[in-house]
Structures are given as C-alpha cells and as structure tokens.
Scaffold this motif. Structure first.
Motif, PDB file in Angstrom:
ATOM      1  N   SER A  62       0.862  -1.186   0.000  1.00  0.00           N
ATOM      2  CA  SER A  62       0.000   0.000   0.000  1.00  0.00           C
ATOM      3  C   SER A  62       0.892   1.228   0.000  1.00  0.00           C
ATOM      4  N   ASP A  63       0.356   2.333  -0.471  1.00  0.00           N
ATOM      5  CA  ASP A  63       1.160   3.543  -0.630  1.00  0.00           C
ATOM      6  C   ASP A  63       0.656   4.713   0.206  1.00  0.00           C
ATOM      7  N   ALA A  64      -0.486   4.568   0.851  1.00  0.00           N
ATOM      8  CA  ALA A  64      -1.070   5.674   1.597  1.00  0.00           C
ATOM      9  C   ALA A  64      -0.382   5.831   2.946  1.00  0.00           C
ATOM     10  N   ARG A  65      -0.824   6.820   3.711  1.00  0.00           N
ATOM     11  CA  ARG A  65      -0.310   7.016   5.060  1.00  0.00           C
ATOM     12  C   ARG A  65      -0.507   5.736   5.867  1.00  0.00           C
ATOM     13  N   THR A  66       0.421   5.467   6.768  1.00  0.00           N
ATOM     14  CA  THR A  66       0.361   4.254   7.578  1.00  0.00           C
ATOM     15  C   THR A  66      -0.981   4.155   8.287  1.00  0.00           C
ATOM     16  N   SER A  67      -1.643   3.012   8.153  1.00  0.00           N
ATOM     17  CA  SER A  67      -2.943   2.833   8.797  1.00  0.00           C
ATOM     18  C   SER A  67      -2.763   2.623  10.291  1.00  0.00           C
ATOM     19  N   SER A  68      -3.779   2.977  11.048  1.00  0.00           N
ATOM     20  CA  SER A  68      -3.735   2.783  12.495  1.00  0.00           C
ATOM     21  C   SER A  68      -3.829   1.294  12.810  1.00  0.00           C
ATOM     22  N   PRO A  69      -3.433   0.874  14.023  1.00  0.00           N
ATOM     23  CA  PRO A  69      -3.510  -0.552  14.361  1.00  0.00           C
ATOM     24  C   PRO A  69      -4.917  -1.135  14.213  1.00  0.00           C
ATOM     25  N   LEU A  70      -5.924  -0.420  14.686  1.00  0.00           N
ATOM     26  CA  LEU A  70      -7.282  -0.943  14.562  1.00  0.00           C
ATOM     27  C   LEU A  70      -7.740  -0.974  13.107  1.00  0.00           C
ATOM     28  N   ALA A  71      -7.298  -0.003  12.304  1.00  0.00           N
ATOM     29  CA  ALA A  71      -7.640  -0.020  10.877  1.00  0.00           C
ATOM     30  C   ALA A  71      -7.008  -1.218  10.190  1.00  0.00           C
ATOM     31  N   THR A  72      -5.797  -1.595  10.587  1.00  0.00           N
ATOM     32  CA  THR A  72      -5.158  -2.777  10.017  1.00  0.00           C
ATOM     33  C   THR A  72      -5.949  -4.031  10.357  1.00  0.00           C
ATOM     34  N   VAL A  73      -6.486  -4.087  11.564  1.00  0.00           N
ATOM     35  CA  VAL A  73      -7.330  -5.225  11.933  1.00  0.00           C
ATOM     36  C   VAL A  73      -8.591  -5.253  11.082  1.00  0.00           C
TER      37      VAL A  73
ATOM     38  N   PHE B 294       1.430  -2.228  13.651  1.00  0.00           N
ATOM     39  CA  PHE B 294       0.385  -3.034  14.293  1.00  0.00           C
ATOM     40  C   PHE B 294       0.978  -3.927  15.382  1.00  0.00           C
ATOM     41  N   LEU B 295       2.061  -4.614  15.070  1.00  0.00           N
ATOM     42  CA  LEU B 295       2.663  -5.531  16.032  1.00  0.00           C
ATOM     43  C   LEU B 295       3.260  -4.781  17.221  1.00  0.00           C
ATOM     44  N   VAL B 296       3.937  -3.665  16.970  1.00  0.00           N
ATOM     45  CA  VAL B 296       4.492  -2.886  18.073  1.00  0.00           C
ATOM     46  C   VAL B 296       3.371  -2.449  19.017  1.00  0.00           C
ATOM     47  N   ALA B 297       2.254  -1.980  18.463  1.00  0.00           N
ATOM     48  CA  ALA B 297       1.118  -1.565  19.292  1.00  0.00           C
ATOM     49  C   ALA B 297       0.575  -2.734  20.107  1.00  0.00           C
TER      50      ALA B 297
END
Length: 394
Positions: A166-177, A190-193
C-alpha cells in the motif's frame, strides 16, 4: 491512653503509606527536571485554547509525570488532534498492563518509558488499540514466559492481517485489523502496538535501503530480560531472531529506529530532534565497523558544522541513509556494515565526496574543494557486505 497512641500511630502509618503509594513515573530527579523543562517549552508553543486542560484535573504523581513526558515530545498535531483524556487513558492502560502482566515489574524504567508507554509508532492515526488489544491478548499470554509471549503476540497478529503493498499514510492498528492487510511498515506498526498493549517493550526497525539490492524493509524488535530480539511482523516463527530476512539483514549497512523522547541508551545516536532520538541498531544484525570522516577546507583546516551524508547505492541513485554534522575538530563518525558507501560533505556551497569502505578503512579525509555548478567524475566500484546469516536453532 495507650490505645489512643496506638490508633494515632496506625493512622499516621496509613497516611504515610497512602502518600508513598503513588510512585514516580520518572524516579531520576535530574531526568524528571529535564522533561519538565521540555514540557514547559512545548506548552509555550501552544498558548491558545485548552489543549493542556488535562493537567488541571485530579492526577496522581505517576499520571502527571507520564503525561508530561508524552506531551513534552509528541508532535504538536497529537496535542491538537487528540484530547487529554485520550492520552490519560493510554497512560492508565500502560500502567495496568505493567501491574497485571507477570513481567511488568522486571522491565527497567527507561525501557518502559521509551518503548511501552508511547502510543505513536510511525505516522499512523492514533486510536484506542492499546485498550482493545489488551482485553483480547492478556489471557492468551499471561501464563507464558516473556519470550514466548512475544512469539504468541506475533501469532495473534498473523491471525489478523496479511501482507499487501500500500502507498497511503500508515494505517492505524485498529484499521489494520479491520482491513486485515498492510505493508511491512503497517504490519510492524500493528505488532508494536499489540506488544506494548500487554506491557512488552517493542520498537519498529527500518533499513532505509538494502545495500545489496533495491528496496527497503521494516520489522520489529522486542525486549526480553535485558536483550532485544527481532522478527518479522505478522510472520510468526517458532523462535526469536528468525525471519525471511536473516540473510539480507546480514548484508545490511544500516538499520535504525526512532525512539520517543530523549533517549540515552547504549546504541549509537544518529539524530536528536525535539520529539525523538534516532538510533543505529546495525550491530544486532551484521558484522560492523566504525569509521571517522574528517572534513577540511582547501587549506587543510578542519571545518565544523559541515553536513556529512552517508549514501548507499540503491534504485540507481546514491540514497542518504545517515546524516551527521562535524564537530569542532571537523570530525563525524558512523558505524555500519562492512561494505561501501559514498560519503558526501558540504558547507556553504562547497563540497567534497569519496568512497568509504567500512571494515577496510577506519578514517576518511574529505576536502571541500568543489563548487556547485561544476561537473566532476569519480570512477568507483560499490561492493555490498558479504552474506553471513546467523540462523538460530529451531
């Protein structure tokens, strides 16, 4: 009379215990004073509105100091975009994890301060992932050793998301879920969070560019019992220090991570900013060597404050992976993998450059004998480090 004296003594003791019950978030008084100064400077930058109203509410000493640490070094946008209640929620959630997880009391204060408490990992939107993840993970990991808990959290992340570019701004951890996918930078965020949510110190590690091939990569390091271990985010393995990138990492010339706040750990400092400290962690992955660059003018006098850029050849360009500035003696140094870089020094419109072979040369002298607008050539061979993957036993 004796009963009254005893009762008074018990009351005094209870009052003393209550007063001592709330510990400092930062026990080092000098460090605490430095954070307080940085906090007041940040506060002075944003005098309008009620952005710091949370500090006027009832807070324990621990909560106040932890919030001051966060506010002192968080980006201005995080102060404006997220409420004080949001940041306080994360302070309390991190403390809850430290109190309830079996490893919580074993984590040194400075490690917890820089690698558990901070919510932000990259440039992602912030969310309540710490609270959500903790509820889902705590029973799954609370009976495990710290190393096994790290592996288990990575398995859990693997269940939630797969790799997708993906090329957009880094998604938030919950958005990745929610989307169930992310690129390496998003999976590692996501993993660090997730690790921090259960009180495990974690940090995102980048190689800005590989030395032996085009591209870059991001992964995760987690702290366990005095040591940092690496692994691929959402790419579970049976042991730590194992991933598909063991061999490429052994050929790396620079790996770095950004640490929230003023950090004084053992790693080489690459860059200090008002918000974070960038450190060099290449020693965790490959044989390294240190080299010193001395910058002079055309008459041989040392030049202080010269910009020294260390460049790796990647994607048909010399890409700057580290920037240093010379000291009063005209010197700057870098520790890197044992391969070749181009070193470019500049000051006041003059520059000089040369190849530096780490491991073969421990010193390089550069003269600012070139001017902008003129053409120069320098034939050279650029050789990356040799492969020497150290694979753990499974």
């Amino acid at each position: 009379m004796r009963y009254t004296t005893l009762l008074s003594g018990i009351i005094c003791l209870l009052c003393l215990l209550a007063a001592c019950g709330d510990s400092h978030f930062m026990t080092d008084a000098s460090y605490r004073s430095r954070v307080e100064r940085d906090f007041q400077q940040k506060k002075a930058l944003m005098p309008q509105g009620d952005l710091f109203a949370i500090f006027e509410t009832s807070l324990s000493d621990y909560e106040r100091e932890a919030l001051e640490f966060l506010y002192a070094y968080m980006p201005l946008a995080d102060i404006a975009d997220y409420s004080g209640e949001f940041h306080l929620m994360n302070v309390r959630a991190s403390r809850q994890a430290a109190d309830e997880m079996p490893w919580g009391k074993r984590i040194p204060e400075d490690i917890f301060r820089h690698f558990v408490l901070p919510v932000r990992v990259n440039n992602e939107h912030l969310d309540s992932a710490r609270v959500v993840f903790y509820k889902e993970l705590k029973d799954r990991v609370k009976t495990l050793s710290l190393q096994d808990a790290i592996l288990e959290v990575n398995h859990w992340c693997h269940e939630k998301a797969i790799y997708t570019p993906s090329d957009a701004r880094t998604s938030s951890p919950l958005a990745t879920v929610r989307t169930a996918y992310g690129r390496c930078g998003e999976e590692s965020t996501f993993l660090v969070a997730a690790l921090r949510s259960v009180g495990i110190p974690a940090r995102q590690v980048y190689t800005p560019r590989w030395a032996h091939t085009d591209d870059n990569h991001a992964w995760v390091e987690a702290w366990a019992d005095g040591q940092w271990y690496f692994f691929g985010a959402c790419e579970p393995e049976p042991v730590l220090n194992l991933g598909w990138f063991n061999a490429p990492a052994s050929r790396g010339m620079l790996m770095h991570t950004k640490v929230f706040g003023r950090y004084t750990g053992p790693e080489e400092i690459m860059l200090e900013t008002p918000n974070y400290t960038e450190i060099n962690v290449i020693d965790n992955y490959a044989p390294t060597a240190k080299a010193t660059v001395t910058v002079t003018d055309t008459e041989g006098h040392p030049v202080s404050g010269a910009k020294v850029e260390f460049k790796i050849y990647n994607y048909a360009e010399f890409y700057t992976v580290a920037t240093k500035y010379t000291d009063a003696e005209g010197k700057a140094f870098l520790t890197a993998g044992k391969g070749d870089m181009l070193v470019w020094a500049s000051r006041d419109g003059k520059f000089g450059y040369a190849k530096l072979s780490f491991g073969k040369e421990d010193a390089l002298k550069l003269s600012l004998d070139k001017k902008e607008g003129e053409s120069y050539t320098l034939p050279m061979d650029i050789v990356p480090p040799v492969e020497g993957a150290n694979l753990p036993e499974v």
